[in-house]
Design a protein around this motif. Structure first.
Motif, PDB file in Angstrom:
ATOM      1  N   LEU A   2       3.974  13.794  -9.414  1.00 49.43           N
ATOM      2  CA  LEU A   2       3.409  12.951 -10.463  1.00 49.43           C
ATOM      3  C   LEU A   2       2.929  11.622  -9.888  1.00 49.43           C
ATOM      4  CD1 LEU A   2       6.129  13.505 -13.222  1.00 49.43           C
ATOM      5  CD2 LEU A   2       3.944  14.701 -12.961  1.00 49.43           C
ATOM      6  N   SER A   3       1.812  11.147 -10.423  1.00 50.56           N
ATOM      7  CA  SER A   3       1.252   9.869  -9.992  1.00 50.56           C
ATOM      8  C   SER A   3       2.014   8.707 -10.613  1.00 50.56           C
ATOM      9  CB  SER A   3      -0.218   9.782 -10.416  1.00 50.56           C
ATOM     10  OG  SER A   3      -0.311   9.706 -11.835  1.00 50.56           O
ATOM     11  N   HIS A   4       1.772   7.519 -10.062  1.00 52.09           N
ATOM     12  CA  HIS A   4       2.233   6.292 -10.709  1.00 52.09           C
ATOM     13  C   HIS A   4       1.403   5.139 -10.167  1.00 52.09           C
ATOM     14  CE1 HIS A   4       4.823   4.298  -7.495  1.00 52.09           C
ATOM     15  NE2 HIS A   4       4.396   5.390  -6.916  1.00 52.09           N
ATOM     16  N   ASN A   5       1.381   4.023 -10.906  1.00 56.93           N
ATOM     17  CA  ASN A   5       0.637   2.817 -10.507  1.00 56.93           C
ATOM     18  C   ASN A   5      -0.842   3.100 -10.246  1.00 56.93           C
ATOM     19  OD1 ASN A   5       2.881   1.177 -10.665  1.00 56.93           O
ATOM     20  ND2 ASN A   5       3.376   1.338  -8.491  1.00 56.93           N
ATOM     21  N   LEU A   6      -1.475   3.880 -11.111  1.00 60.76           N
ATOM     22  CA  LEU A   6      -2.891   4.171 -10.919  1.00 60.76           C
ATOM     23  C   LEU A   6      -3.729   2.913 -11.143  1.00 60.76           C
ATOM     24  CD1 LEU A   6      -3.141   7.647 -12.693  1.00 60.76           C
ATOM     25  CD2 LEU A   6      -3.070   7.181 -10.233  1.00 60.76           C
ATOM     26  N   TRP A   7      -4.720   2.726 -10.270  1.00 63.14           N
ATOM     27  CA  TRP A   7      -5.536   1.514 -10.304  1.00 63.14           C
ATOM     28  C   TRP A   7      -6.991   1.851 -10.609  1.00 63.14           C
ATOM     29  CZ3 TRP A   7      -8.659  -0.508  -5.822  1.00 63.14           C
ATOM     30  CH2 TRP A   7      -9.301  -1.716  -6.159  1.00 63.14           C
ATOM     31  N   GLY A  39     -10.880   6.321  -6.144  1.00 60.60           N
ATOM     32  CA  GLY A  39     -10.822   7.644  -5.530  1.00 60.60           C
ATOM     33  C   GLY A  39      -9.885   7.728  -4.348  1.00 60.60           C
ATOM     34  N   GLY A  40      -9.824   6.657  -3.534  1.00 62.78           N
ATOM     35  CA  GLY A  40      -8.938   6.672  -2.379  1.00 62.78           C
ATOM     36  C   GLY A  40      -7.481   6.846  -2.755  1.00 62.78           C
ATOM     37  N   GLN A  41      -7.094   6.331  -3.928  1.00 62.57           N
ATOM     38  CA  GLN A  41      -5.709   6.482  -4.362  1.00 62.57           C
ATOM     39  C   GLN A  41      -5.409   7.928  -4.753  1.00 62.57           C
ATOM     40  OE1 GLN A  41      -4.509   4.180  -7.827  1.00 62.57           O
ATOM     41  NE2 GLN A  41      -2.376   4.144  -7.138  1.00 62.57           N
ATOM     42  N   VAL A  42      -6.357   8.588  -5.394  1.00 61.85           N
ATOM     43  CA  VAL A  42      -6.163   9.992  -5.772  1.00 61.85           C
ATOM     44  C   VAL A  42      -6.063  10.866  -4.519  1.00 61.85           C
ATOM     45  CG1 VAL A  42      -7.117  11.935  -7.069  1.00 61.85           C
ATOM     46  CG2 VAL A  42      -7.387   9.608  -7.945  1.00 61.85           C
ATOM     47  N   ILE A  43      -6.910  10.591  -3.517  1.00 66.25           N
ATOM     48  CA  ILE A  43      -6.828  11.338  -2.253  1.00 66.25           C
ATOM     49  C   ILE A  43      -5.459  11.139  -1.616  1.00 66.25           C
ATOM     50  CG2 ILE A  43      -7.792  11.634   0.055  1.00 66.25           C
ATOM     51  CD1 ILE A  43     -10.424  10.476  -0.999  1.00 66.25           C
ATOM     52  N   ALA A  44      -5.045   9.874  -1.513  1.00 66.37           N
ATOM     53  CA  ALA A  44      -3.790   9.552  -0.829  1.00 66.37           C
ATOM     54  C   ALA A  44      -2.588  10.185  -1.519  1.00 66.37           C
ATOM     55  CB  ALA A  44      -3.626   8.036  -0.756  1.00 66.37           C
ATOM     56  N   GLN A  45      -2.534  10.094  -2.842  1.00 68.46           N
ATOM     57  CA  GLN A  45      -1.397  10.668  -3.556  1.00 68.46           C
ATOM     58  C   GLN A  45      -1.397  12.195  -3.459  1.00 68.46           C
ATOM     59  OE1 GLN A  45      -1.150   9.069  -7.558  1.00 68.46           O
ATOM     60  NE2 GLN A  45      -0.430   7.088  -6.818  1.00 68.46           N
ATOM     61  N   SER A  46      -2.575  12.804  -3.482  1.00 70.95           N
ATOM     62  CA  SER A  46      -2.652  14.259  -3.309  1.00 70.95           C
ATOM     63  C   SER A  46      -2.124  14.669  -1.938  1.00 70.95           C
ATOM     64  CB  SER A  46      -4.098  14.733  -3.468  1.00 70.95           C
ATOM     65  OG  SER A  46      -4.573  14.534  -4.771  1.00 70.95           O
ATOM     66  N   LEU A 105       0.827  -1.205   0.000  1.00 67.97           N
ATOM     67  CA  LEU A 105       0.000   0.000   0.000  1.00 67.97           C
ATOM     68  C   LEU A 105       0.863   1.257   0.000  1.00 67.97           C
ATOM     69  CD1 LEU A 105      -2.718   1.329   0.037  1.00 67.97           C
ATOM     70  CD2 LEU A 105      -2.807   1.031   2.516  1.00 67.97           C
ATOM     71  N   ALA A 106       1.986   1.230   0.708  1.00 64.67           N
ATOM     72  CA  ALA A 106       2.851   2.409   0.763  1.00 64.67           C
ATOM     73  C   ALA A 106       3.325   2.816  -0.629  1.00 64.67           C
ATOM     74  CB  ALA A 106       4.047   2.139   1.672  1.00 64.67           C
ATOM     75  N   SER A 107       3.583   1.846  -1.498  1.00 62.13           N
ATOM     76  CA  SER A 107       4.048   2.174  -2.848  1.00 62.13           C
ATOM     77  C   SER A 107       2.918   2.711  -3.718  1.00 62.13           C
ATOM     78  CB  SER A 107       4.672   0.940  -3.507  1.00 62.13           C
ATOM     79  OG  SER A 107       3.695  -0.064  -3.729  1.00 62.13           O
ATOM     80  N   LEU A 108       1.672   2.296  -3.448  1.00 57.47           N
ATOM     81  CA  LEU A 108       0.544   2.761  -4.260  1.00 57.47           C
ATOM     82  C   LEU A 108       0.136   4.190  -3.935  1.00 57.47           C
ATOM     83  CD1 LEU A 108      -2.091  -0.082  -4.781  1.00 57.47           C
ATOM     84  CD2 LEU A 108      -0.621   1.009  -6.458  1.00 57.47           C
ATOM     85  N   VAL A 109       0.450   4.662  -2.740  1.00 58.22           N
ATOM     86  CA  VAL A 109       0.081   6.036  -2.388  1.00 58.22           C
ATOM     87  C   VAL A 109       1.228   7.010  -2.660  1.00 58.22           C
ATOM     88  CG1 VAL A 109      -1.507   5.196  -0.620  1.00 58.22           C
ATOM     89  CG2 VAL A 109       0.808   5.873   0.043  1.00 58.22           C
ATOM     90  N   ASP A 110       2.380   6.502  -3.037  1.00 57.70           N
ATOM     91  CA  ASP A 110       3.559   7.344  -3.232  1.00 57.70           C
ATOM     92  C   ASP A 110       3.451   8.159  -4.522  1.00 57.70           C
ATOM     93  OD1 ASP A 110       5.949   8.435  -2.564  1.00 57.70           O
ATOM     94  OD2 ASP A 110       7.170   6.761  -3.268  1.00 57.70           O
ATOM     95  N   VAL A 111       4.155   9.272  -4.556  1.00 56.74           N
ATOM     96  CA  VAL A 111       4.228  10.127  -5.749  1.00 56.74           C
ATOM     97  C   VAL A 111       5.692  10.475  -6.009  1.00 56.74           C
ATOM     98  CG1 VAL A 111       1.926  11.137  -5.548  1.00 56.74           C
ATOM     99  CG2 VAL A 111       3.834  12.174  -4.309  1.00 56.74           C
ATOM    100  N   HIS A 112       5.957  10.985  -7.215  1.00 60.74           N
ATOM    101  CA  HIS A 112       7.310  11.394  -7.587  1.00 60.74           C
ATOM    102  C   HIS A 112       7.323  12.886  -7.900  1.00 60.74           C
ATOM    103  CE1 HIS A 112       8.251   7.198  -7.699  1.00 60.74           C
ATOM    104  NE2 HIS A 112       7.492   6.959  -8.750  1.00 60.74           N
ATOM    105  N   PRO A 113       8.392  13.591  -7.546  1.00 57.73           N
ATOM    106  CA  PRO A 113       8.467  15.016  -7.891  1.00 57.73           C
ATOM    107  C   PRO A 113       8.581  15.214  -9.395  1.00 57.73           C
ATOM    108  CG  PRO A 113      10.542  14.253  -6.948  1.00 57.73           C
ATOM    109  CD  PRO A 113       9.569  13.134  -6.785  1.00 57.73           C
TER     110      PRO A 113
END
Length: 389
Positions: free
Chosen positions: A24-29, A39-46, A7-15
């Motif tokens: 920037l997002s990655h591993n969008l599901w 939606g939870g992934q977009v919230i978490a990455q934001s 889960l930690a890798s799915l919520v991570d973002v890159h500069p």
């Protein structure tokens, strides 16, 4: 989604390589059958994008966000951060999520200092008041919205000195309060995970399901097995069957070597609490895929989370309990609202959640019965009612 994804890798973002204050997002599901990215992934990455611009010791304490359009698996989402305020005690950030030329999501996040260590005997014990001083006027600071203050129970104790007196307060003060944990709750170990529960159901009763329905269930079971979040339906010993309340155990799957930061853990909680949340609203009015009328559309409109301090022994790999309760559903308006509380295994409340979403009935072929004005349905040129999906 890979079965080994944490889960930690799915919520991570890159500069962003060249644009400041942008991640920037990655591993969008995109879940099976969904209109867009979870939606939870977009919230978490934001949230992680926002938190990367806030210096410790400030930490996230609340967030409010709106889903504007469904995000797609491609192209990459750009999380553009605006610094609204950087104060001594609070900081605020605005995050706008863009995918190509489409703004799909907006989020506000607020950060504050860690809890203050309170003095002993706060609200009790004895205080010395010098003669001529008023204890009630002793530097009391209140919000402009406060219209009255309850008077404490005060007991005066005569002092040996003619210039001082001791005041003992008994005003019912307590350092903390939280919504109580549900009673008679079955522990995590006695609850079946979703993949196991539905696979048993398929083995025992699934033969009567064929075609699309069977494929949907099989895909759901596969996704639950591969998901970075293990979900188990939480039950009470009396199984009261209260349809406006849903309880879920949520356990993040992490690599053994991972030690996520507190801000990452908050993003993980944001991800997990979007599971089955707005569905609690439709469930409370008996609206689902097999009901009459059928569920026509279910989608999140907004999401809010207020975080409270994690206990000292908090372990992000242990299950959390999300107690979700439907607050209001109006099928004519096509909306529903739910609230939730997130507890640790030890019953400590660490987050309060809220969500409003679209809850629409599929009324194709049925009489409108006054639902047209509410936005649940519309009439076509032949004056036949159809669902607005």
């Amino acid at each position: 989604m890979s079965p080994t994804t944490s889960l930690a890798s799915l919520v991570d973002v890159h500069p962003h390589p060249s644009r400041p204050l942008t991640s920037l997002s990655h591993n969008l599901w995109v879940p099976s059958g969904a209109r867009g990215v979870f939606g939870g992934q977009v919230i978490a990455q934001s949230l992680l994008a926002s938190s990367s611009t806030v210096a410790p010791p400030l930490g996230l304490h609340s967030t409010h966000c709106y889903f504007l359009l469904p995000a797609r698996a491609q192209p990459t989402i750009e999380y553009r951060i605006e610094k609204l305020r950087d104060g001594k005690s609070y900081a605020s950030r605005l995050v706008r999520a863009w995918q190509g030329d489409r703004e799909v999501f907006v989020l506000l996040a607020s950060y504050t200092l860690p809890p203050t260590k309170l003095p002993p005997n706060l609200g009790g014990g004895r205080a010395v008041v010098h003669e001529g001083e008023s204890q009630a006027d002793d530097g009391l600071k209140v919000s402009n919205s406060l219209r009255f203050v309850s008077s404490p129970n005060v007991k005066e104790i005569t002092s040996t000195s003619s210039h001082t007196k001791e005041v003992q307060q008994d005003n019912g003060f307590q350092e903390k309060y939280q919504a109580p944990l549900p009673e008679n709750l079955l522990p995590w170990e006695e609850c079946e995970e979703e993949a196991v529960r539905w696979q048993k159901w398929m083995d025992e009763k699934g033969s009567r399901f064929t075609g699309t329905k069977r494929k949907f269930l099989q895909e759901y079971i596969r996704e639950r097995r591969e998901s970075p979040v293990s979900i188990a339906r939480a039950l009470t010993k009396d199984h009261d069957g209260n349809h406006h309340i849903r309880m879920s155990w949520l356990r993040a799957r992490l690599d053994p070597s991972e030690k996520p930061s507190e801000e990452t853990v908050k993003a993980m909680i944001a991800y997990m609490t979007d599971f089955q949340f707005i569905g609690t609203a439709s469930r409370s009015v008996g609206l689902h895929q097999s009901s009459t009328p059928r569920l026509g559309m279910l989608a999140s409109l907004d999401h809010s989370i207020h975080f409270y301090p994690f206990p000292a022994n908090f372990d992000p790999s242990k299950p959390l309990l999300h107690v979700m309760e439907s607050q209001a559903v109006d099928v004519a308006s096509g909306r529903g609202t739910v609230k939730g509380c997130v507890y640790t295994l030890d019953g400590v409340l660490v987050a309060v959640t809220g969500q409003e979403g679209v809850v629409r009935a599929d009324l194709r072929g049925l009489e409108a019965k006054g639902l047209v004005e509410g936005g649940a349905v519309e009439e076509d040129e032949e004056r036949k009612v159809k669902a607005k999906l």
